[in-house]
Design an enzyme around this catalytic site. Sequence first.
Site, mmCIF file in Angstrom:
data_model
loop_
_atom_site.group_PDB
_atom_site.id
_atom_site.type_symbol
_atom_site.label_atom_id
_atom_site.label_comp_id
_atom_site.label_asym_id
_atom_site.label_seq_id
_atom_site.Cartn_x
_atom_site.Cartn_y
_atom_site.Cartn_z
ATOM 1 N N ASN A 31 -81.892 78.874 2.614
ATOM 2 C CA ASN A 31 -82.027 79.676 3.833
ATOM 3 C C ASN A 31 -81.495 81.069 3.503
ATOM 4 O O ASN A 31 -80.281 81.315 3.544
ATOM 5 C CB ASN A 31 -81.224 79.021 4.957
ATOM 6 N N ARG A 79 -86.469 77.998 4.237
ATOM 7 C CA ARG A 79 -86.584 78.227 5.671
ATOM 8 C C ARG A 79 -87.179 79.615 5.874
ATOM 9 O O ARG A 79 -86.670 80.602 5.330
ATOM 10 C CB ARG A 79 -85.210 78.166 6.320
ATOM 11 N N HIS A 96 -86.391 77.824 16.130
ATOM 12 C CA HIS A 96 -85.562 76.615 15.967
ATOM 13 C C HIS A 96 -86.416 75.354 15.869
ATOM 14 O O HIS A 96 -85.984 74.257 16.236
ATOM 15 C CB HIS A 96 -84.576 76.431 17.149
ATOM 16 N N ARG A 123 -77.343 88.046 21.945
ATOM 17 C CA ARG A 123 -78.682 88.336 22.477
ATOM 18 C C ARG A 123 -78.756 87.937 23.952
ATOM 19 O O ARG A 123 -78.145 86.948 24.339
ATOM 20 C CB ARG A 123 -79.746 87.570 21.673
ATOM 21 N N GLU A 154 -80.948 70.669 10.173
ATOM 22 C CA GLU A 154 -82.154 71.423 9.811
ATOM 23 C C GLU A 154 -82.455 71.312 8.319
ATOM 24 O O GLU A 154 -83.611 71.307 7.912
ATOM 25 C CB GLU A 154 -81.977 72.885 10.235
#
Length: 420
Positions: free
Chosen positions: A32, A113, A202, A263, A405
């Site tokens: 990642n 990823r 996600h 955010r 993940e």
Amino acid sequence: MSMPDAQDGAPVTDGAGSPAEAAGQRPVLVINAGSSSLKYQLVVAGSGTSLATGLIERIGLDEGRATHTVDGQGHVLEQEIPDHTAAFEVLTAQFRDHGPDLQEAAPVAIGHRVVHGGAKFASTVLIDDEVLKTLRRLVPLAPLHNPGNIAGIEVALETFPDLPQVAVFDTAFHQSMPPAAYTYAIPLSWRQTFNIRSYGFHGTSHSYVSRRTAELLGTPLEETNVVVLHLGNGASACAVEGGRSVDTSMGLSPLGGLVMGTRPGDLDPGLPAHMSRVSGMTLPEFDHALNKESGLKALAGSSDFREVMDLRDSGDPDAELAFDVVVHRLVRHLGALALVLGRLDAVAFTAGIGENSPELRAAVLGRAGLLGVELDEQANAGARGETRISTPDSAVAAFVVPTNEEWEIALEAARLLANH
Ligand code: AMP
């Protein structure tokens, strides 16, 4: 050895000695890569066993830092890491010095990823020149994330030229959304020329958690409807119908939907023009503020939910309001997604906040009685790992399901190779 079913319900394992079985027994090196950091994990697709994890931070900054963890023991290296090429040199050195030996471990593939696959990638792909070109064309859709992902892929291809490399997209799981869910009511030319629509993110987490939730419920994935609440630094909610995403709270970018660390989630679309008129703010300034200075950080002074909860416990009114805003937004999205599904079987909480904050889960589910969820307060308070947190009689179940993940990416890579 058996493997959990893959995303579309097709088992990765199809019999002893088959290519799928072989692919599942060997590890996948999951990468990642961000613009200034690189996370990796060597994970066996079949079992989810993690053989090593690592984090390389501060790439391109004065002092780089690399942590490589094997058998619970961390090995830290501090040195300048000027770019992604240097980061991969550090990665191979860490494996060489602290194990496991990459030659002996013989990873079957590298799984990267990639945040944004646009509408081009509805599933995991083997990376070749054409795929790389398409990824570069997609950069405007995710300017903060995709360039780092691509830099990681480019250097990994040079470093491990003999290994198959696959891209697993955050957006791919949501490509099953129907047009009614992903279409924005904006001019046709924007939609056609610039591919403006909701994509969702996600996806690997929503896929993994919804599948595990069906397994915990004991019902076939194809017949199970779940709302997954992925609540970490980034947060999104997803309506999963029979294993397929049918709607999600994030849209074109990872800014929409729920309130996050830095955010804001949903806003009035009139805001950029309004701020420009009243303050002279430029678009780059606005972009920065919405990506880095909003959310919990703007409301409570910290983007870290634990710190916000500590402040709230000490009676800080800003932290109190921040918590209430987070919960209100969650309740609103949960209710909306439940109606989109039409029938709800379970709600699943995951990621840093979802897995670790009984207060937040209780606040959300305490307002979900209309949906038929009855919280088991004791189970919720004591939840560790996968836990049912609704009462046995609850019409709709609720679970904590720690996300994984990296395992999902490894499974995706093994499945793709098995079908090749
Ligand atoms: P993630 O992005 O999934 O790593 O989640 C990060 C978020 O989880 C941060 O806001 C953390 O403060 C929050 N978090 C981690 N552990 C806990 C905890 N024990 N209680 C509440 N929040 C937590």
